[in-house]
Design an enzyme around this catalytic site. Structure first.
Site, short mmCIF file in Angstrom:
data_model
loop_
_atom_site.label_atom_id
_atom_site.label_comp_id
_atom_site.label_asym_id
_atom_site.label_seq_id
_atom_site.Cartn_x
_atom_site.Cartn_y
_atom_site.Cartn_z
N TYR A 151 -2.37 -1.01 10.64
CA TYR A 151 -3.03 -0.89 9.32
C TYR A 151 -1.52 -0.64 8.55
CZ TYR A 151 -4.11 -1.67 4.21
OH TYR A 151 -4.09 -1.74 2.84
N LYS B 107 1.92 -3.23 6.49
CA LYS B 107 2.24 -3.99 5.29
C LYS B 107 3.83 -3.80 4.43
CE LYS B 107 -2.18 -4.86 3.57
NZ LYS B 107 -2.05 -6.17 2.96
N SER C 143 0.56 -1.42 0.21
CA SER C 143 -0.17 -0.02 -0.22
C SER C 143 0.83 1.36 0.06
CB SER C 143 -0.87 0.01 1.16
OG SER C 143 -1.22 1.23 1.62
N1 NAD Z 1 -9.10 -1.45 -0.52
C1 NAD Z 1 -8.01 -1.04 -0.63
O1 NAD Z 1 -8.00 1.03 -1.02
C2 NAD Z 1 -6.69 -1.07 -0.72
C3 NAD Z 1 -5.32 0.12 -1.10
C4 NAD Z 1 -3.21 -0.20 -0.93
C5 NAD Z 1 -3.75 -1.62 -0.34
N2 NAD Z 1 -4.84 -2.69 -0.25
C6 NAD Z 1 -4.44 -4.18 -0.15
O2 NAD Z 1 -5.45 -4.57 -0.74
C7 NAD Z 1 -5.16 -6.58 -0.25
C8 NAD Z 1 -7.29 -6.58 -0.90
O3 NAD Z 1 -8.02 -5.26 -0.53
P1 NAD Z 1 -9.54 -5.07 -0.63
O4 NAD Z 1 -9.71 -3.86 -0.33
O5 NAD Z 1 -9.92 -6.24 -1.52
O6 NAD Z 1 -10.48 -5.75 1.22
P2 NAD Z 1 -10.83 -6.62 1.12
O7 NAD Z 1 -11.71 -6.72 2.69
O8 NAD Z 1 -12.53 -6.76 -0.02
O9 NAD Z 1 -10.71 -8.38 0.94
C9 NAD Z 1 -9.32 -8.42 1.75
C10 NAD Z 1 -9.88 -10.36 1.46
O10 NAD Z 1 -9.27 -11.07 2.74
C11 NAD Z 1 -9.77 -12.22 3.21
N3 NAD Z 1 -9.15 -12.52 4.28
C12 NAD Z 1 -8.46 -11.47 5.07
N4 NAD Z 1 -7.95 -11.95 6.50
C13 NAD Z 1 -8.12 -13.18 6.37
C14 NAD Z 1 -7.54 -14.66 6.58
N5 NAD Z 1 -7.16 -14.32 7.84
N6 NAD Z 1 -7.48 -15.63 5.64
C15 NAD Z 1 -8.08 -15.51 4.95
N7 NAD Z 1 -8.94 -15.22 3.96
C16 NAD Z 1 -8.64 -13.68 4.92
C17 NAD Z 1 -11.02 -11.42 3.86
O11 NAD Z 1 -11.86 -12.46 4.25
C18 NAD Z 1 -11.52 -10.43 2.25
O12 NAD Z 1 -12.23 -11.61 1.12
C19 NAD Z 1 -5.18 -5.85 0.58
O13 NAD Z 1 -4.06 -6.64 0.89
C20 NAD Z 1 -5.23 -4.35 1.01
O14 NAD Z 1 -4.38 -3.99 1.84
C21 NAD Z 1 -5.97 -2.15 -0.58
#
Ligand code: NAD
Length: 333
Positions: free
Chosen positions: A141, A145, A117
């Protein structure tokens, strides 16, 4: 090729799965559904389990021995929650990812693409950050990362076949243009979701949080990237994984995924109103606790290593976010 996608039932992971499928690949999803949606894994290979569960991972590799790459998206992602519950965030995002990586190596999967991130960057004087810019993760958070990036780098140094790419996402917005998935969080706190909620009358007005930042119009600046563009970068990463690392001494890479354009909140609001066709009720407020002026990506490295650049405009992303908000109601009834 078959690709393991952890967190494949989430917003970004499920969009990556669709992009993989559209390019002729087969995603294998590992997700506990702690926050993800079962609707996003229909008609896909899906293992409902925690990422740290070794037995499930063994089963996955017994049933799909062709898997050579893992895209690790699974994580808890809510910044304020991470401030209140640091133990849970370090356990879920760091300890469990550490187990996952170890188990992947033991099962012969040495190529990892990690969802990192841009929230780990410090504020840069002109807001533009290269991968070498200084880091200052502002929340538990964001620290999880950075910690995972450090762990991956050490693994790549220590374990002979291991190679990894950390992709630092900027601000994903929009939805799959074919409406297979999109943002699913109830009361989503990100800016486009707030605009959609205002347009739909769920909240009375859109708050421009902070108007005295040293940006061109005083509002915060970000790099909003269409989630489909983001997903396509992962397809390029796994398809070209070997060539990305060939002839290079590096075994670990960090790459920004952004458009390379900074957009202020006021500019985004204007774009939203143009697409929506109406002015939104709005007010200017103080910044929220922990807010920063913002950042946007220098995306040169993504072009060089992944042969990728963002193609969609913020208007495209806004259009898809609005369309998705109608689909979402029907999908999650
Ligand atoms: N959405 C954003 O703005 C953003 C920005 C930068 C980075 N990210 C990164 O992208 C990735 C995806 O984010 P997102 O927005 O799709 O989030 P999201 O919450 O929609 O998806 C995360 C998924 O991970 C699963 N999960 C969480 N912990 C788990 C575990 N211990 N075992 C199995 N499954 C697990 C959840 O059920 C969910 O389906 C993350 O790593 C997040 O840090 C997101």
């Amino acid at each position: 090729m078959k690709v393991l996608v952890t967190g494949g039932a989430g917003y970004i992971g499920s969009t990556i799965c669709s992009a993989l499928e559209d390019s002729g690949h087969i995603p294998i999803v590992l997700d506990s559904l702690v926050t993800g949606k079962s609707e996003f894994v229909k008609n896909r290979y899906f293992y409902q389990s925690d990422i740290s569960d070794k037995e499930t991972l063994k089963k996955i590799f017994q049933e799909h021995p062709e898997i050579k790459h893992a895209i690790h998206c699974a994580a808890l992602i809510i910044v304020p929650e991470s401030v209140e519950k640091p133990y849970e965030y370090y356990r879920e995002n760091v300890s469990k990812s550490n187990e996952l990586f170890r188990n992947l190596i033991l099962l012969g999967c040495h190529h990892i693409v990690f969802s990192s991130s841009a929230s780990i960057y410090d504020v840069a004087p002109n807001f533009m950050v290269t991968e070498e810019a200084s880091l200052k993760p502002g929340s538990p958070y964001a620290k999880t990362k950075l910690m995972m990036e450090m762990i991956l780098e050490d693994y790549c140094q220590a374990y002979s076949n291991m190679k990894a790419i950390s992709l630092r996402y900027f601000n994903p917005i929009g939805a799959d243009p074919k409406m297979r998935s999109g943002s699913h969080a109830k009361n989503a706190s990100h800016v486009v979701a707030k605009m959609v909620d205002t347009a739909q009358g769920k909240i009375p007005e859109f708050c421009i949080t902070g108007v005295n930042w040293p940006t061109r119009d005083g509002s915060g600046i970000r790099d909003y990237i269409h989630v489909w563009d983001l997903a396509l970068a992962h397809v390029n990463a796994v398809e070209n994984f070997d060539s990305i690392f060939s002839n290079k001494k590096e075994k670990y890479l960090v790459i920004n995924l952004g458009t390379g354009n900074g957009v202020t909140v006021k500019e985004l609001l204007k774009a939203f109103e143009n697409v929506y066709g109406k002015k939104l009720p709005q007010k200017e407020t103080e910044p929220r606790l922990g807010d920063v002026a913002g950042a946007y990506a220098n995306a040169d490295k993504a072009l060089k290593y992944l042969n990728w650049k963002a193609n969609f405009s913020i208007e495209d992303a806004i259009r898809d976010a609005l369309k998705w908000s109608e689909f979402q109601g029907a999908l999650f009834k």
